[in-house]
Each structure stands twice: as structure tokens, then as C-alpha cells.
Scaffold this active site. Structure first.
Site, PDB file in Angstrom:
ATOM      1  N   LYS A  79       0.864  -1.184   0.000  1.00  0.00           N
ATOM      2  CA  LYS A  79       0.000   0.000   0.000  1.00  0.00           C
ATOM      3  C   LYS A  79       0.903   1.236   0.000  1.00  0.00           C
ATOM      4  O   LYS A  79       1.949   1.249   0.669  1.00  0.00           O
ATOM      5  CB  LYS A  79      -0.871  -0.046   1.249  1.00  0.00           C
ATOM      6  CG  LYS A  79      -1.894   1.065   1.371  1.00  0.00           C
ATOM      7  CD  LYS A  79      -2.747   0.837   2.624  1.00  0.00           C
ATOM      8  CE  LYS A  79      -3.829   1.877   2.814  1.00  0.00           C
ATOM      9  NZ  LYS A  79      -4.678   1.610   3.992  1.00  0.00           N
ATOM     10  N   SER A 154      -9.570   1.450   3.168  1.00  0.00           N
ATOM     11  CA  SER A 154      -8.775   2.231   2.261  1.00  0.00           C
ATOM     12  C   SER A 154      -7.710   1.445   1.493  1.00  0.00           C
ATOM     13  O   SER A 154      -7.142   1.974   0.544  1.00  0.00           O
ATOM     14  CB  SER A 154      -8.074   3.355   3.039  1.00  0.00           C
ATOM     15  OG  SER A 154      -7.197   2.819   3.994  1.00  0.00           O
ATOM     16  N   SER A 178      -9.560  -0.931   7.297  1.00  0.00           N
ATOM     17  CA  SER A 178      -9.014  -0.750   5.942  1.00  0.00           C
ATOM     18  C   SER A 178      -8.295  -1.937   5.328  1.00  0.00           C
ATOM     19  O   SER A 178      -7.976  -1.913   4.145  1.00  0.00           O
ATOM     20  CB  SER A 178      -8.061   0.439   5.937  1.00  0.00           C
ATOM     21  OG  SER A 178      -8.810   1.613   5.799  1.00  0.00           O
TER      22      SER A 178
HETATM   23  N1  GLN Z   1     -12.940   3.451   6.713  1.00  0.00           N
HETATM   24  C1  GLN Z   1     -12.400   3.967   7.937  1.00  0.00           C
HETATM   25  C2  GLN Z   1     -12.137   5.450   7.776  1.00  0.00           C
HETATM   26  O1  GLN Z   1     -12.604   5.987   6.862  1.00  0.00           O
HETATM   27  C3  GLN Z   1     -11.149   3.228   8.296  1.00  0.00           C
HETATM   28  C4  GLN Z   1      -9.989   3.604   7.453  1.00  0.00           C
HETATM   29  C5  GLN Z   1      -8.768   2.841   7.810  1.00  0.00           C
HETATM   30  O2  GLN Z   1      -8.838   1.792   8.415  1.00  0.00           O
HETATM   31  N2  GLN Z   1      -7.633   3.395   7.445  1.00  0.00           N
HETATM   32  O3  GLN Z   1     -11.481   6.055   8.553  1.00  0.00           O
END
Ligand code: GLN
Length: 490
Positions: A79, A154, A178
């Protein structure tokens, strides 16, 4: 030709045995990327030449009979929020589009030590803020199972790359879901380790008390293999757990042994919510029934405070983000505006131009939650709620080995369906966010498909630092099913 369904572990063994060269395997995966990337959009950068020469070096070692690492010659992806001293580290943000890190993240060092081949870096929601990868400031990513749908986020690029076989395994990061939610949306396995299990050194910080790096893979053994490589103490991350407190284990050693007298906790409210899609509900219930058939005992457990998790998360994570992202001002780091009116304008315009709307929203929310008059009312209260949530899980794990629930309340949704309303986007994390607040490990794995052939994932949770058991529990189900062998038509 490289069979599409060859796992990272299987490929590693073939390379070690000299049955296939890493160079051939790497070329085959690069050819897949060339053929499929325009339909998926998983990668922000590729290092084809570097990957080929890394592969050649592994082949040389194999031929010379020299020892090779645990991921010998296996092509993997990262990532794009993990620092690499080669290529850019963008966090999918215009702010860092041209940022070149001066060092490698701990996990990148570990991958190199394991002789992995690093193919490239994957798309994500900007600074890991989002649940669909639609917040990327640099690129669009499409779900390999259905291009009209999101990949989740994400770590959407990593999940899509694994699902599309455009890498053999990938790393993602998980602050509120994420790794697990995109794994669920793309039909792959995703593991968020216990907070502290994997060093965050070189991971661009979003919510530092919640962030954790983990693998996205084709199956459970590959997740165990990847965890073997990245787990362990690192003095450069003060929250990395010491060997005395929680020694690193060999997560592959007993993986095939079923857990005897397995007790599974079921949280009734998790299956009663209005927002839960019936096909997801049915698939997860069937998976739980499969465990019952294997002899598991089901126990109902309460988690009374988990309903406050989203509220607490959006105070704590944004508060931490507002502080972590202060460094991107065009002076310390990041994009600098071209023609500032004065020095204040350097900061204001650089930040205004560099950050996307969701990142700005969160910086403002977090700054508000931390401001003098509101600190106690919002931030401190959220920390108290976090403690209650942690205790809920502690109590549950006194009775059961694990909890099983859906990973996400619905299958991958349509692109654009939730972009206009951030709150509906936040709600897709109802099952994952509490796990980060509690710091416990969670794994998402495929457990079926909808009528439209969209992947469904279930989530298994266990006590802090019990990843070995968590992976064994997941493997029991995986051995009894073949969901993980299905692949998208690309
Ligand atoms: N979807 C969650 C957010 O928008 C978690 C994102 C993540 O785990 N980086 O913050």
C-alpha cells in the site's frame, strides 16, 4: 505459465525447489498487470526493472544452493502509505505526489530480508481515510468482480491487486477496517494484527493509536506466512510489543491443527441491525453453522458499548489525524503552493491545494474535538468509551475463543453510491471499527457470494496476540470450503 491460483506459499516452495524461477514468476505477474491493470487500476507505481533484478538475484541464490528467505522470489505489493527509499510514497494524495522517502519502513526491510520481490505500490483512499478507495487523489480503482462496484478501502488497491492475481500477496494498513473491509469486498483474506504486533516504523501515520499493518492474501496460510515475516519487536516503534510481553510465534507451524473444543461467541445485535444485507447475513450464519458441524459450541455474548464505536472512532481518529497531518504544510513536507502572497499563505494555500475534501473534513473535525472548550466533552469522553469497548471484548474472551460476525454490512456497493454523504460511508465500518479501538486482532475471509456473484466476507476476532489461534480457526473453515479458490473473470 504461472497458474492463477498458486498461493504465495506454494510459489515460494516451487522457487526454492528450483521448479520455477522467480524471474519467470515475476514476468508472469508483470504480464498479468499489463493485461488487467487498465480494468482494475490497482497500482500507483510499478518497479518492473527492480523487481526483475531482485528475482534474478533470488534465482542465483537458489542455483548456488545459498539459503533463501521465507518469501523467496514471490512478487508482492505494498500500500502506498509505507515508506520506500525507491519510488514515491504518495498516500494517494496530491500533497505527497512527489514525495520520496529517505528510508524503508520496517515491514519493507522485513520483506527484503525474506527475499520477497516488490512489484509496486497500490492505490488507497487519501491518507487511508475512506472505505471505498474513491477518496484517492490520484487514481480510480475498480472491483475486479464487477467494475461498477467499489473495492472497499482504504487498502482497495492492495485487495484488488491480490484478487486480480496482479501480485501474490500484499500489505495494507488498518485503522478502522481498511484491511478487512476491502478484503471482504474483493474476496480475499485480510488480517489486522493486534496493535503492537507489527512495527509502524515508516507507515505514514493516520490515527497512531489505531493504525496497524497487515497482509492481504489469497488464503489463510499465506496470511500466516506474511505475518511471520512482518511481526516482531522493533525498537523504532515505541508501541511495538516486546518479545517478553508477547513473543512472536511461528504462525504456520500449527496452522493445520483444528482448535479443539472451539467456543464461538455470537453477538446477537450484530445480526439484527436494519442495515445488514440479508445475503450477507445468510452467508455468515451458514459459515457459523459449518463451524457447529465441526463441533464448535456457540455462546451468545454481549458487547453493550460497541454501538458507540463509530462515534468514538470519528473523534479519536480525527483528533490524531489533525495532529499527524500538521506536518504537511509545504515547508516541512509536501506540496508547496506556486505563488504565495506571503508566508502565511504558503501554509494556507499549500494545504488547501494539497489535501482532498475528506482529509480536510477530518482535520477540521479533529481540531474541533481537541480545541480547549470541547476537549473534555468530546475527545476525553471518546477515550472513556474506548475503554468500555475494550472491556466488553475482554469480558467476551473470558468465555469464548473467538467472535464471528460479518466484515461489512453489505456486499461491495456501486461506485458513487455513498460519495455524496460521508456519514453513510462511515457506517460501512460498523463491524470493523470497534476492533481497532480495542486493539485486538481481526481477520476477514471469503464466506460466499451474492446472487450477482459479489464476494461476501466474514470476520473472526480473538484476544490480543492470539493470531496463531485466530489463523487456525480461520483455516478450519477454509479447509472445509473453496470460496477462496474462486476468482474474477478479467
Ligand atoms: N474506513 C475507515 C475510515 O474511513 C477506516 C480507514 C482505515 O482503516 N484506514 O477512517
Amino acid at each position: 505459465m504461472l497458474p492463477d491460483n498458486l498461493s504465495a506459499l506454494q510459489l515460494r516452495d516451487k522457487i526454492r525447489a528450483g521448479e520455477i524461477s522467480s524471474r519467470k514468476a515475476t514476468d508472469a505477474v508483470l504480464a498479468r498487470i499489463e493485461a488487467r491493470e487498465s480494468k482494475v487500476g490497482a497500482y500507483l507505481s510499478l518497479f518492473a526493472e527492480q523487481a526483475r533484478s531482485q528475482a534474478a538475484e533470488v534465482d542465483r541464490k537458489v542455483q548456488a544452493g545459498e539459503p533463501v528467505g521465507a518469501l523467496a522470489g514471490v512478487p508482492v505489493a505494498l500500500k502506498d502509505n509505507m515508506c520506500t527509499h525507491f519510488g514515491a510514497t504518495t498516500c494517494a494524495s496530491k500533497m505527497l505526489e512527489h514525495f520520496h522517502a529517505p528510508y524503508n519502513a520496517h515491514v519493507v526491510e522485513q520483506l527484503f530480508q525474506a527475499d520477497a520481490v516488490i512489484l509496486g505500490k497500490t492505490n488507497m483512499d487519501e491518507f487511508a481515510m475512506g472505505s471505498s478507495t474513491e477518496n484517492s487523489g490520484l487514481k480510480e480503482t475498480f472491483n475486479p468482480w464487477d467494475a461498477t462496484r467499489v473495492t472497499g478501502g482504504s487498502s482497495g488497491g492492495s485487495a484488488a491487486a491480490v484478487a486480480a492475481r496482479m501480485c501474490c500477496a500484499a500489505l495494507g494498513s488498518d485503522t478502522g477496517g481498511s484491511i478487512r473491509q476491502p478484503a471482504s469486498f474483493c474476496g480475499v483474506v485480510g488480517l489486522k494484527p493486534t496493535y503492537g504486533r507489527v512495527s509502524r516504523y515508516g507507515l505514514v501515520a493516520y490515527g497512531s493509536s489505531l493504525d496497524q499493518i497487515g497482509p492481504l492474501t489469497l488464503d489463510v496460510p499465506d496470511a500466516a506466512l506474511m505475518l511471520n515475516i512482518i511481526a516482531g519487536h522493533d525498537a523504532r516503534d515505541s508501541t511495538s510489543v516486546s518479545e517478553d510481553m508477547a513473543p512472536k510465534e511461528d504462525y504456520l507451524a500449527r496452522l493445520e491443527e483444528p482448535v479443539e473444543e472451539l467456543k464461538i461467541g455470537i453477538v446477537r445485535e450484530f445480526f439484527e441491525g436494519e442495515g445488514l444485507d440479508v445475503q450477507v447475513k445468510t452467508a455468515v450464519e451458514k459459515a457459523i453453522a459449518a463451524y457447529k458441524d465441526m463441533g464448535a459450541i456457540l455462546v451468545e455474548v454481549p458487547l453493550p458499548h460497541v454501538k458507540y464505536a463509530i462515534a468514538a472512532y470519528y473523534l479519536i481518529a480525527t483528533a490524531e489525524a489533525s495532529s499527524n497531518l500538521a506536518r504537511y504544510d509545504g515547508v516541512h513536507y509536501g506540496h508547496r503552493t506556486a505563488n504565495p502572497a506571503d508566508y502565511i499563505d504558503v501554509y494556507m494555500s499549500s494545504r488547501a491545494e494539497g489535501f482532498g475534501p475528506e482529509v480536510k473534513r477530518r482535520i477540521m473535525l479533529g481540531t474541533y474535538a481537541l480545541s480547549a472548550g470541547y476537549y473534555d466533552a468530546y475527545y476525553l469522553r471518546a477515550l472513556k468509551v474506548r475503554n468500555l469497548i475494550r472491556r466488553d471484548f475482554e469480558n467476551a474472551f473470558q468465555q469464548v475463543d473467538c467472535l464471528i460476525c460479518p466484515t461489512a454490512p453489505e456486499p461491495p456497493f456501486k461506485r458513487g453510491a455513498k460519495t455524496a454523504d460521508p456519514l453513510t460511508m462511515y457506517l460501512t465500518d460498523v463491524y470493523t471499527i470497534a476492533i481497532n479501538l480495542a486493539g485486538i486482532p481481526g481477520l476477514s475471509m471469503p464466506c460466499g457470494f451474492t446472487e450477482d456473484k459479489l464476494p461476501i466476507g466474514m470476520q473472526i476476532l480473538s484476544q490480543p496476540f492470539s493470531e496463531a489461534k485466530l489463523l487456525r480457526i480461520a483455516r478450519m473453515y477454509e479447509r472445509a470450503t473453496d470460496w477462496h479458490m474462486k476468482q474474477p473473470n478479467l
